[in-house]
Design a protein around this motif. Structure first.
Motif, PDB file in Angstrom:
ATOM      1  N   ASP A  63     -58.492 -14.512   6.289  1.00 42.21           N
ATOM      2  CA  ASP A  63     -59.719 -14.496   7.083  1.00 42.21           C
ATOM      3  C   ASP A  63     -60.112 -15.945   7.383  1.00 42.21           C
TER       4      ASP A  63
ATOM      5  N   TYR B  95     -59.593  -7.115  12.679  1.00 46.07           N
ATOM      6  CA  TYR B  95     -59.227  -8.533  12.589  1.00 46.07           C
ATOM      7  C   TYR B  95     -58.327  -8.849  13.774  1.00 46.07           C
TER       8      TYR B  95
ATOM      9  N   ARG C 217     -62.413 -11.972  11.864  1.00 51.25           N
ATOM     10  CA  ARG C 217     -62.921 -10.625  11.564  1.00 51.25           C
ATOM     11  C   ARG C 217     -63.903 -10.226  12.665  1.00 51.25           C
TER      12      ARG C 217
ATOM     13  N   LYS D  80     -65.553  -5.456   5.616  1.00 53.81           N
ATOM     14  CA  LYS D  80     -64.443  -6.303   5.189  1.00 53.81           C
ATOM     15  C   LYS D  80     -63.414  -5.460   4.443  1.00 53.81           C
TER      16      LYS D  80
END
Length: 494
Positions: free
Chosen positions: A60, A109, A137, A142
């Motif tokens: 990320d 993502y 993202r 998440k």
């Protein structure tokens, strides 16, 4: 002196010339075999060094966390998918030591699009090297990692990493049910795939963990279940309810009786054809044989009557009303059934109360009506509100792969504006299950999981390892992106 030479020196003097020549020939043959074996061994070592993989690490770009389930695809359709550590091992000789373009597909993502609209990266994989791919993202949720199936760290292990990890004997499994029971967290899954044959286990599989099963609430996720196994060491069917077809359990909950003893119970359905229920009833966990057994059958198709409206799937939640009465609610996602929160009330099926949940929620983005399909709800101490995560019916871009978050003063509603938190590119993510029991009370992290599958998508190519498995996500409830769902503060209590 080498052993072969010693043998020649000590050979009897009266050997014939022919004998001596034969002996020398055998000795030279032995030496040649030894040298060949040594050369082959060195060659193997050289080949292993030559074919060492390139390590691709997907992270990320904001948090630096590894990102599981990101696919890299070449221009000739070779696919690689990051494991729970966000790792991909590239060992294809045709891709090493040359510039290669990889499309990046990440379900929440992504890589910024180039001038032609392509989202990808150019990499030059080299043996023994690590390349970092940073992804942005786009979803509020998440991804923490995959909970079930094999190969959770398959890519890492190709590189000699995560070698202490051992996969369980499961390849895939459907919708999860969970309940805290007698000091443990009990997990149950629907139809389950095994390695040995295309047909697996169709009467639920199950396992337990501690009440704090994960080392961390961020990746890499390392879920370890103590599965209930049969005599052959395979996951056993824990709901062998008599009758043809699969057994599905729902309403999975531990309830106290009048003496304070705990009972792990569920609502069962027997299935035939394509999702058609032909029998439904109540069942209970037998502690001695680790199986669910029928308490009572409440409906059969052979009776010639329609199934009762109460015989619907749903996740349980406890709720204490303003008068101080503790109730048990079942919903998927919003409450459909209300009973007193006791074992005796659960068995009294005729007195279960039917509720009429809110049919739609409004999108906080554009005001459109969102129809919930499946999900669950929970009291959240951090928000001091009831919260729900649910899958939208006929969402976009995937009909059954878009998830929303909403809040309410009461589990009965009304529910406020919903915020989209996760979507999938032509892939299904159904039956999301909240896990408030996995985080400390008052913590800002809300965990949920769901079933990731190519089923019900538009000819989607199943993702290796991940397809038909459970994936865990987290919401940070202090994320400003959730503010549209966070309206007035309430004094409701769970």
């Amino acid at each position: 002196m080498p052993n072969g030479l010693a043998a020649i020196e000590t050979a009897p003097r009266h050997f014939s010339k022919a004998s001596n020549l034969n002996f020398l020939a055998r000795f030279l043959t032995i030496i040649l075999i030894g040298l060949t074996a040594a050369s082959f061994s060195f060659a193997q070592g050289d080949a292993a060094a030559t074919l060492a993989a390139c390590r691709i690490h997907i992270v990320d770009d904001q948090s630096g966390w590894p990102v599981p389930l990101v696919e890299l695809k070449t221009t000739h359709q070779v696919r690689f998918v990051s494991d729970n550590a966000g790792v991909i091992a590239i060992d294809d000789p045709s891709l090493l030591d040359r510039e290669v373009y990889f499309s990046v597909i990440g379900h929440g993502y992504e890589i910024p699009a180039d001038g032609f609209g392509f989202r990808g990266v150019r990499l030059t994989p080299r043996r023994g090297k690590t390349l970092i791919v940073k992804v942005q993202r786009t979803a509020i949720a998440k991804r923490v990692g995959r909970l079930t199936g094999s190969g959770l760290f398959a890519e890492s292990q190709k590189l000699g990493e995560q070698l202490d990890w051992n996969d369980g004997p499961v390849f895939g499994c459907d919708t999860v049910q969970t309940a805290v029971h007698r000091g443990k967290l009990f997990w149950a899954w629907g139809d389950t795939k095994l390695a040995s044959y295309p047909l697996g286990v169709f009467d639920m599989t199950s396992g337990t963990t501690s009440l704090d099963p994960f080392e961390s609430l961020q990746p890499p996720l390392k879920p370890k279940f103590d599965l209930f196994l049969d005599e052959r060491g395979r996951p056993k069917g824990v709901a062998p309810i008599p009758g043809d077809g699969p057994t599905w359990l729902t309403g999975y909950v531990s309830l106290p009786d009048k003496n304070g003893d705990e009972h792990l119970v569920a609502f069962y359905r027997k299935i035939k054809g394509h999702l058609q229920t032909y029998e439904a009833g109540l069942c209970e966990w037998n502690e001695s044989n680790s199986e669910f057994e029928i308490v009572r059958t409440v409906w059969k198709a052979s009776d010639g009557t329609p199934p009762p409206s109460l015989a619907e799937e749903g996740h349980p939640v406890f709720w204490t009303d303003a008068a101080g009465t503790r109730w048990l609610l079942f919903g998927n996602p919003l409450p459909r059934i209300q009973i007193a929160g006791t074992y005796e009330a659960w068995k009294d099926f005729e007195n279960w109360k039917t509720l009429t949940p809110q049919k739609t929620l409004r999108s906080a983005d554009d005001g459109s009506e969102i129809v919930p399909h499946s999900g669950s709800l929970a009291w959240n101490a951090f928000r001091t509100r009831w919260v729900t995560v649910f899958m939208q019916k006929f969402g976009k871009p995937s009909a059954f792969g878009t998830l929303w978050y909403a809040e309410a003063d009461s589990p009965m509603g009304p529910w406020g504006d919903a915020v989209e938190i996760l979507s999938h590119d032509n892939y299904t993510f159904y039956n999301p299950r909240l896990h408030p029991e996995l985080t400390p009370a008052g913590n800002h992290v809300l965990l949920f999981e769901g079933t990731y599958t190519a089923e019900f998508a538009n000819h989607a190519a199943p993702t290796p390892y991940y397809d038909y498995n459970q994936i865990l996500y987290r919401l940070d409830l202090d994320d400003p992106a959730l503010q549209p769902a966070q309206h007035s503060v309430t004094t409701s209590k769970p």
